[in-house]
Design a protein around this motif. Structure first.
Motif, mmCIF file in Angstrom:
data_model
loop_
_atom_site.group_PDB
_atom_site.id
_atom_site.type_symbol
_atom_site.label_atom_id
_atom_site.label_comp_id
_atom_site.label_asym_id
_atom_site.label_seq_id
_atom_site.Cartn_x
_atom_site.Cartn_y
_atom_site.Cartn_z
ATOM 1 N N PHE B 110 0.843 -1.145 0.010
ATOM 2 C CA PHE B 110 0.183 -0.053 0.072
ATOM 3 C C PHE B 110 1.038 1.267 -0.146
ATOM 4 C CE2 PHE B 110 -2.085 3.397 2.870
ATOM 5 C CZ PHE B 110 -2.959 3.533 2.033
ATOM 6 N N MET B 111 1.935 1.191 0.805
ATOM 7 C CA MET B 111 2.555 2.449 1.120
ATOM 8 C C MET B 111 3.464 2.744 -0.457
ATOM 9 S SD MET B 111 3.929 2.751 4.681
ATOM 10 C CE MET B 111 4.601 0.759 5.260
ATOM 11 N N TYR B 113 2.789 1.620 -3.193
ATOM 12 C CA TYR B 113 2.022 2.018 -4.357
ATOM 13 C C TYR B 113 1.671 3.537 -4.328
ATOM 14 C CZ TYR B 113 -2.107 2.810 -7.102
ATOM 15 O OH TYR B 113 -3.052 3.160 -8.060
ATOM 16 N N LEU B 114 1.352 4.063 -2.962
ATOM 17 C CA LEU B 114 1.242 5.644 -2.986
ATOM 18 C C LEU B 114 2.549 6.077 -3.320
ATOM 19 C CD1 LEU B 114 -0.509 6.014 0.515
ATOM 20 C CD2 LEU B 114 -1.516 6.417 -1.756
ATOM 21 N N HIS B 116 4.989 5.201 -5.290
ATOM 22 C CA HIS B 116 4.886 5.115 -6.997
ATOM 23 C C HIS B 116 4.064 5.792 -7.533
ATOM 24 C CE1 HIS B 116 5.210 3.922 -10.835
ATOM 25 N NE2 HIS B 116 4.136 3.113 -10.689
ATOM 26 N N ALA B 117 2.740 5.572 -7.336
ATOM 27 C CA ALA B 117 1.581 6.215 -8.169
ATOM 28 C C ALA B 117 1.573 7.646 -8.232
ATOM 29 C CB ALA B 117 0.547 5.390 -7.806
ATOM 30 N N PHE B 118 1.775 8.103 -6.974
ATOM 31 C CA PHE B 118 1.458 9.597 -6.716
ATOM 32 C C PHE B 118 2.798 10.339 -6.763
ATOM 33 C CE2 PHE B 118 -2.317 7.570 -5.397
ATOM 34 C CZ PHE B 118 -3.075 7.698 -6.525
ATOM 35 N N ASP B 119 3.839 9.731 -6.864
ATOM 36 C CA ASP B 119 5.255 10.424 -6.738
ATOM 37 C C ASP B 119 5.337 11.183 -5.449
ATOM 38 O OD1 ASP B 119 7.324 10.407 -8.451
ATOM 39 O OD2 ASP B 119 6.439 11.948 -9.941
ATOM 40 N N LEU B 120 4.735 10.477 -4.385
ATOM 41 C CA LEU B 120 5.110 11.138 -3.188
ATOM 42 C C LEU B 120 6.418 10.460 -2.264
ATOM 43 C CD1 LEU B 120 1.521 10.514 -1.933
ATOM 44 C CD2 LEU B 120 2.156 12.396 -2.573
ATOM 45 N N ILE B 124 7.796 10.945 3.971
ATOM 46 C CA ILE B 124 6.009 11.198 4.562
ATOM 47 C C ILE B 124 5.341 10.094 4.485
ATOM 48 C CG2 ILE B 124 4.307 12.487 4.221
ATOM 49 C CD1 ILE B 124 6.507 14.184 5.260
ATOM 50 N N ILE B 125 5.375 9.171 3.360
ATOM 51 C CA ILE B 125 4.227 7.939 3.368
ATOM 52 C C ILE B 125 4.517 7.255 4.599
ATOM 53 C CG2 ILE B 125 3.411 6.320 1.852
ATOM 54 C CD1 ILE B 125 2.285 9.077 1.480
#
Lengths: 339, 336
Positions: B110-111, B113-114, B116-120, B124-125
């Motif tokens: 899940f982390m 994916y966040l 990679h998919a949203f360039d975060l 922070i994630i």
């Protein structure tokens, strides 16, 4: 949508989030907004929120500037513990409340040590050129050890009454810590916005090399920003110590760095640096504290508030993500996205 | 690839760590009676098995240029899930272990994916992941849950004899993870992709490597390692407690850094991280043997070591950049 955020636009969203939280409490938490005057002091949930948020707000002032330079300081929680430890050891746990050293000397010493800690971070980042997260990781790890060694791994209890003013005292009907926060914020806002320093900090955050070519001493800006962050952590440590009249090297300031970073991010300052919103960070700190207080009011175990906080961070990060915005605006045409 | 006569500069940090470990263990042996024994050496693996497992996962994350701050809380969450399933739901260990591993992997996924998919930013994630996992612990239970399961107790007390000395099942699991991690990093496409991404993500994309898939897999792997470390941790404590593993993410990162992995990514090795954990463990043992210093000096010593290694890394980094200009073709596949 695509235009860069204006300063007022950026403070707007944190304020909306805070307003939504407050409105929720207005309807669902009885007596949330009730204020009472007891012995000439103002009491109530709202006052408590500001009072309890004070240590995080002070950390957030320093961190806002650090993050504006595209940096991060994860050592602030440990520095809070060191500052609390130093001041507690110098005042001493005398049961009659006789301080070992004058209270002002003890406080000055704690602030000095914290500022030195900030200078250490600043040196590593600006002179040795370490990545900020690594540079401050060192003090994050060692700092808690230093705090424990300072207090001989014991919880030191204080009985010197005058010291309690900082975290528990009242002045003109309001908690004293509120004045400290207000003074620090106004001073920082004045120095960064009324002089060129704020611009320099943002320039370093956007591109340190370009800033250097433009004649800004990037290294010195970085050094002083981290030093200031250490100083803020020192003040925060004094308030934490004074609030509970004890110094616990293990727990004082634990996870504060995360709350403070969260406050800054919620306030609209991007972790990519280049822009900062001091007032936004303050609103961010208030949002976190209101969230915590709300969760308390519902008799949910306070620890679970961490789950809510985490979901908050995910939400805010997603809103800051360009890719996410692109996806959303792809879905809804060019509509505005919700907070 | 390797030059025969000269020491590869890239293996230098590992040699430094190895020398440090030998020096510290040697100094302890000279200074304290009873320090130098096979059992004392094996104890380093027994006492730090969970840290070894965490460090293997973290090595992949850091080599790829990321960071995972959630591992300590994830470990705690795994101890909570395991103990609650065993004691409250009375599930069989054969079911409990896969469920825990799956939960950890899913959270990591899940982390990832966040990220990679949203360039975060991973920082922070995974920081939010730290909160999330710690909070979920309290959702499971606020109290300590003791484990009385037979299988768990056997795993906790079993000794595997090596001559007069012994290893615990936890240590065996940890060593297996280290070996597997070493193999995956060196001899699989996934491992090479991780190094390539850490070296330069942009180049990796241009080379047509599956950057997105690899990044998600890296965090899922770290989640898996945290869950496994959590299970191993319950072998020690025979309980689940929401405050387990507080601050362990930084012990893990410190061990990996001491093991010579570059925090800027692209360079490092699983073997080095194992040495980093051994150094960490030796410091602890030295302080115990020394007797008068309180255990908090461990943290100060670790902080100091991280400092020394970071400064060393900066020095290597400057050289490596120069070398990279000369041997641009080799830089992307840098290996420890």
């Amino acid at each position: 949508m695509k235009t860069s955020k204006t300063s007022s636009g950026s403070i707007l969203w944190p304020l909306v989030a805070l307003a939504v939280l407050m409105a929720f409490n207005l309807f669902f938490t009885p007596n949330f907004f009730r204020l009472e005057i007891i012995d000439g002091h103002l009491f109530g949930n709202v006052i408590d929120i500001i009072k309890n948020a004070a240590p995080i707000m002070i950390l957030a002032v320093g961190l806002t500037l650090v993050i504006a330079t595209h940096g991060i300081d994860i050592s602030v929680g440990s520095v809070v513990a060191i500052s609390a430890g130093v001041v507690a050891m110098l005042i001493g746990g005398d049961l009659k409340g006789e301080p070992k050293y004058p209270i002002f000397v003890a406080m000055a010493a704690a602030l000095l040590v914290s500022t030195l800690a900030g200078m250490w971070n600043g040196t590593l980042v600006s002179r040795i050129g370490m990545q900020p997260i690594i540079a401050t990781l060192i003090l994050f790890v060692a700092g808690r050890g230093i705090a424990m060694v300072t207090t001989n791994a014991m919880v030191v209890w204080l009985y010197a009454k005058p010291f309690a003013l900082l975290g528990q005292g009242y002045w003109l009907g309001l908690p004293f810590s509120i004045y400290i926060v207000a003074f620090l914020v106004l001073l920082t806002a004045f120095v960064t916005r009324k002089t060129a320093i704020g611009l320099f900090i943002e320039a370093v955050g956007i591109n340190p090399t370009a800033a250097r070519f433009a004649g800004i001493n990037s290294k010195n800006i970085l050094f002083w920003v981290y030093t200031f962050s250490g100083f803020c952590a020192g003040i925060s440590g004094l308030i934490v110590c004074s609030t509970v009249m004890s110094a616990d090297g293990n727990n004082a300031g634990n996870l504060f760095e995360l709350d403070a970073i969260l406050a800054v991010v919620l306030g609209g300052t991007s972790l990519n640096g280049g822009k900062f919103y001091l007032l936004g960070s303050m609103v961010g700190a208030l949002i976190i504290q209101t969230l915590t207080t709300t969760i308390y009011a519902f008799n949910v175990p306070p620890e679970i508030s961490q789950v809510v906080k985490a979901l908050f961070v995910y939400g805010v990060s997603l809103l800051q993500s360009g890719k996410f915005r692109a996806k959303i605006s792809g879905l809804f045409g060019a509509k505005e996205i919700e907070a | 690839m390797k030059k025969r006569n000269a020491i590869d500069p890239r293996s230098l940090p590992i040699l430094v760590t190895l020398a440090l470990f030998v020096a510290m263990f040697g100094a302890g042996s000279l200074a304290f009676f009873g320090f130098f024994s096979l059992q004392n050496f094996l104890n380093l693996f027994i006492d730090n098995a969970y840290l070894l497992i965490l460090a293997v996962g973290m090595t992949f994350v850091i080599v790829s240029g990321g960071i995972d701050l959630s591992v300590g809380s994830m470990l705690a969450l795994s101890t909570m899930i395991a103990s609650s399933l065993l004691e409250r739901s009375h599930l069989d260990p054969i079911l409990v272990i896969p469920i825990v591993l799956l939960a950890g992997t899913a959270l990591g996924f899940f982390m990832g994916y966040l990220i990679h998919a949203f360039d975060l930013p991973p920082f922070i994630i995974t920081l939010a992941g730290l909160y999330l996992a710690r909070g979920l612990c309290y959702v499971v239970s606020i109290d300590t849950i003791g484990i009385t399961n037979d299988f768990w107790e056997k795993a906790a007390h079993a000794q595997i004899k090596i001559g007069d000395s012994f290893l615990s099942p936890s240590a065996i699991i940890a060593l297996a993870v280290v070996l597997a991690g070493f193999f995956v990093a060196r001899y699989t496409g996934f491992g090479r992709n991780v190094y390539a991404i850490g070296g330069s993500e942009q180049s990796a994309v241009l080379m047509g490597l599956p950057v997105g898939r690899t990044k998600v897999a890296i965090y899922a792997l770290s989640g898996f390692c945290s869950a496994l470390a959590g299970i191993v941790f319950t072998f020690y404590t025979l309980s689940g407690y929401a405050l387990d593993g507080k601050g362990m993410e930084l012990d893990t990162i410190a061990s990996v850094v001491i093991g010579g992995t570059l925090l800027t990514g692209g360079f490092g090795s699983v073997f080095g991280s194992m040495l980093g954990v051994l150094v960490y463990g030796t410091i602890q043992v030295l302080i115990v043997f020394q007797g008068t210093l309180n255990s908090w000096w461990t943290r100060i010593a670790i902080g100091f070591l991280v400092f020394v290694f970071c400064v060393l890394q900066r020095a290597f980094d400057v050289r490596a950049t120069r070398a990279a200009v000369n041997q641009a073709s080799e830089a992307a596949s840098a290996k420890g």
